[in-house]
Scaffold this active site. Sequence first.
Site, PDB file in Angstrom:
ATOM      1  N   HIS A 133       0.876  -1.179   0.000  1.00 17.25           N
ATOM      2  CA  HIS A 133       0.000   0.000   0.000  1.00 17.25           C
ATOM      3  C   HIS A 133       0.910   1.224   0.000  1.00 17.25           C
ATOM      4  O   HIS A 133       2.011   1.181   0.547  1.00 17.25           O
ATOM      5  CB  HIS A 133      -0.835  -0.045   1.278  1.00 17.25           C
ATOM      6  N   GLN A 150      -4.738  -5.245   6.646  1.00 14.18           N
ATOM      7  CA  GLN A 150      -5.733  -6.147   6.068  1.00 14.18           C
ATOM      8  C   GLN A 150      -5.786  -7.498   6.770  1.00 14.18           C
ATOM      9  O   GLN A 150      -6.815  -8.167   6.742  1.00 14.18           O
ATOM     10  CB  GLN A 150      -5.454  -6.369   4.573  1.00 14.18           C
ATOM     11  N   LYS A 187     -10.525  -0.653  10.094  1.00 13.70           N
ATOM     12  CA  LYS A 187     -10.710  -1.817   9.218  1.00 13.70           C
ATOM     13  C   LYS A 187     -11.037  -3.058  10.044  1.00 13.70           C
ATOM     14  O   LYS A 187     -11.281  -4.127   9.507  1.00 13.70           O
ATOM     15  CB  LYS A 187      -9.446  -2.066   8.396  1.00 13.70           C
ATOM     16  N   CYS A 194      -4.778   2.512  -3.710  1.00 10.65           N
ATOM     17  CA  CYS A 194      -3.560   3.040  -3.089  1.00 10.65           C
ATOM     18  C   CYS A 194      -2.393   2.089  -3.285  1.00 10.65           C
ATOM     19  O   CYS A 194      -1.536   1.942  -2.405  1.00 10.65           O
ATOM     20  CB  CYS A 194      -3.746   3.317  -1.601  1.00 10.65           C
ATOM     21  N   ASP A 204       2.822  -4.937   8.002  1.00 14.39           N
ATOM     22  CA  ASP A 204       1.649  -4.092   7.860  1.00 14.39           C
ATOM     23  C   ASP A 204       0.434  -5.015   7.907  1.00 14.39           C
ATOM     24  O   ASP A 204       0.149  -5.717   6.940  1.00 14.39           O
ATOM     25  CB  ASP A 204       1.738  -3.339   6.530  1.00 14.39           C
TER      26      ASP A 204
HETATM   27  C1  LIG Z   1      -2.360  -2.996   3.506  1.00 15.09           C
HETATM   28  C2  LIG Z   1      -2.690  -1.621   3.988  1.00 15.09           C
HETATM   29  N1  LIG Z   1      -1.764  -0.912   4.633  1.00 15.09           N
HETATM   30  C3  LIG Z   1      -2.015   0.313   5.107  1.00 15.09           C
HETATM   31  C4  LIG Z   1      -3.230   0.905   4.936  1.00 15.09           C
HETATM   32  C5  LIG Z   1      -3.436   2.280   5.466  1.00 15.09           C
HETATM   33  O1  LIG Z   1      -4.434   2.299   6.416  1.00 15.09           O
HETATM   34  P1  LIG Z   1      -4.858   3.685   7.061  1.00 15.09           P
HETATM   35  O2  LIG Z   1      -5.284   4.549   5.933  1.00 15.09           O
HETATM   36  O3  LIG Z   1      -5.985   3.327   7.979  1.00 15.09           O
HETATM   37  O4  LIG Z   1      -3.672   4.198   7.774  1.00 15.09           O
HETATM   38  C6  LIG Z   1      -4.223   0.228   4.255  1.00 15.09           C
HETATM   39  C7  LIG Z   1      -5.519   0.870   3.998  1.00 15.09           C
HETATM   40  O5  LIG Z   1      -6.130   0.720   2.953  1.00 15.09           O
HETATM   41  C8  LIG Z   1      -3.951  -1.074   3.778  1.00 15.09           C
HETATM   42  O6  LIG Z   1      -4.883  -1.772   3.132  1.00 15.09           O
END
Ligand SMILES: Cc1ncc(COP(=O)(O)O)c(C=O)c1O
Lengths: 150, 425
Positions: free
Chosen positions: B142, B222, B245, B383, B219
Amino acid sequence: MSELAELYQELILDHSKRPRNFGPLPEANRHANGHNPLCGDKITLHVLLEGDRIRDLRFEGAGCAISTAAASLLTEALKGKDRAAAEALFARFRELVTGKVESEDARRALGKLAVFGGVCEFPMRVKCATLAWHTLLAALDKREESITTE
Amino acid sequence: MKVRSPAATESAARKDAAPARFDVAAVRKDFPILAQRVYGKPLIYLDNAATSQKPQAVIDAIANYYSESNANVHRAVHALGARATEAYEEAREKVRRFLNAGDAREIIFVRSATEGINLVARSFGAQGLARGGEILITAMEHHSNIVPWQLLCEERGARLRVVPMNDDGELLLDEYEKLLTPRTRLVAASHLSNALGTLNPVARMIELAHARGVPVLLDGAQAAPHLPIDVRGLDCDFYVFSGHKLYGPTGIGVLYGKAALLEAMPPYQGGGDMIRVVTFEKTTFNDLPWKFEAGTPHISGAIGLGAAVDYLERIGRTAIEDYESGLFRYAEEALARVPDLVLFGSKTQRRGVLSFNLGRIHPHDVGTVLDRAGIAIRAGHHCAQPVMDRLGVTATARASIALFNTREEIDRLAEALVEARRVFG
Ligand SMILES: Cc1ncc(COP(=O)(O)O)c(C=O)c1O
């Protein structure tokens, strides 16, 4: 007609599948790139400007049905028009897609472009419909850096 | 201020607790938003990878906090202050258990997964990352697990390296191994990819990195909603996720870090709460975890997240995983039957996320047709623009499931896709 059918009218689907004036334009003297970061749509407009008049214009790129059809119909509507006419038409078009058209006359003045009347029920899609127009203005202004709808 | 001590035996206990049978009809009643209709159709929410819906228990926990316990934490001598502080620290303990961390001091409340990654980049990454050093990420990150490292590398003259993936969106472990060098300072990888749904072989990746003395950040934005997470079992060094999420509120997220690493890291931001003694000459920093929580924290957010974690534990995370994997297989098969539909990602390691394109129809148009059928999905680059480039597309449509989705909803999705194909011919 359902709102969906209103949005995706035959003419729009036709232009999205078989875009007119699609491809490079070697004699063009104006170019601009448009980008809608929300959906990844990208278009490039090539314009042959003589004085104040758009002698020819073509576009390239990939986008959704609305943005592709909007670009295709834009090229048809603006060929031979001068800059003031293009700007005036964009102002009307923007009123149309944001649901602010005042009169039937104003709608009629849009000609084929009136087919985008259904867009106003889909606020998330207004940017798709206007991307090509913003890009055209950038080309006329010689702003060659990529413009975005954001 | 006191943080509860480790409880090593809990993870075993948690796994043994026999989950009640998973009853999706009952679960759906817990989510008030699902009762509505959009455009006259029952709402089918399949955009959970962007943000999930919230159960009543979370909504109530936040409302109750504001109507009964609101006060600043760690400061007040009065009753409400004590209550708020206790609730906030209790939420931390719940998250500790949720991740199977050894110590609540290792749980830092942040705004989001994004902020957690930035904290590690700024505080840990800044230590000892010099010209010639390398940070290793993967091809399916992401943007929030790319850009913080890019900024850091640029600043330090360090290099960002990327583990490639195959056409099915699976990381190439051989390449990964080759990219782990004496120059590698940190590996930062998604546990589960948001753009493709690939579940990465993180245990193996951590093992390989540790064999070379390289720490690993996962990370889990998900992964956390779908899989039981065991940071000690994985032995990862850092783990981040976002509350929103995970059926919790926005504006709250978690960074887990091994205590020894966190102890050695400089603060990320300065302010109240993160200090012990301040004079104009010198400041002594607070202990973990507060050293990394400058300013008044998102108290109601942490409490809401604690309630979300409680909610998931009550249903049983193994039960959730079982239910979701059955539903997900069903969805994969249903989509595979839609003519012209191309499903991206791994055939064997895909979880939670279905990323697809329908013939030559632009995903944005697919999304609009589905929306009018009451079905919320995402269309775009998610993203993860490098993933789109790798797949050779500008965008995909993405349906992502949660524990409240049903097979009937998947059937509606498949029907609406067939309809979209008809509209665009
Ligand atoms: C794999 C992953 N990492 C990071 C994020 C970033 O999350 P946040 O916008 O809540 O910080 C997302 C959000 O779509 C994600 O899917």
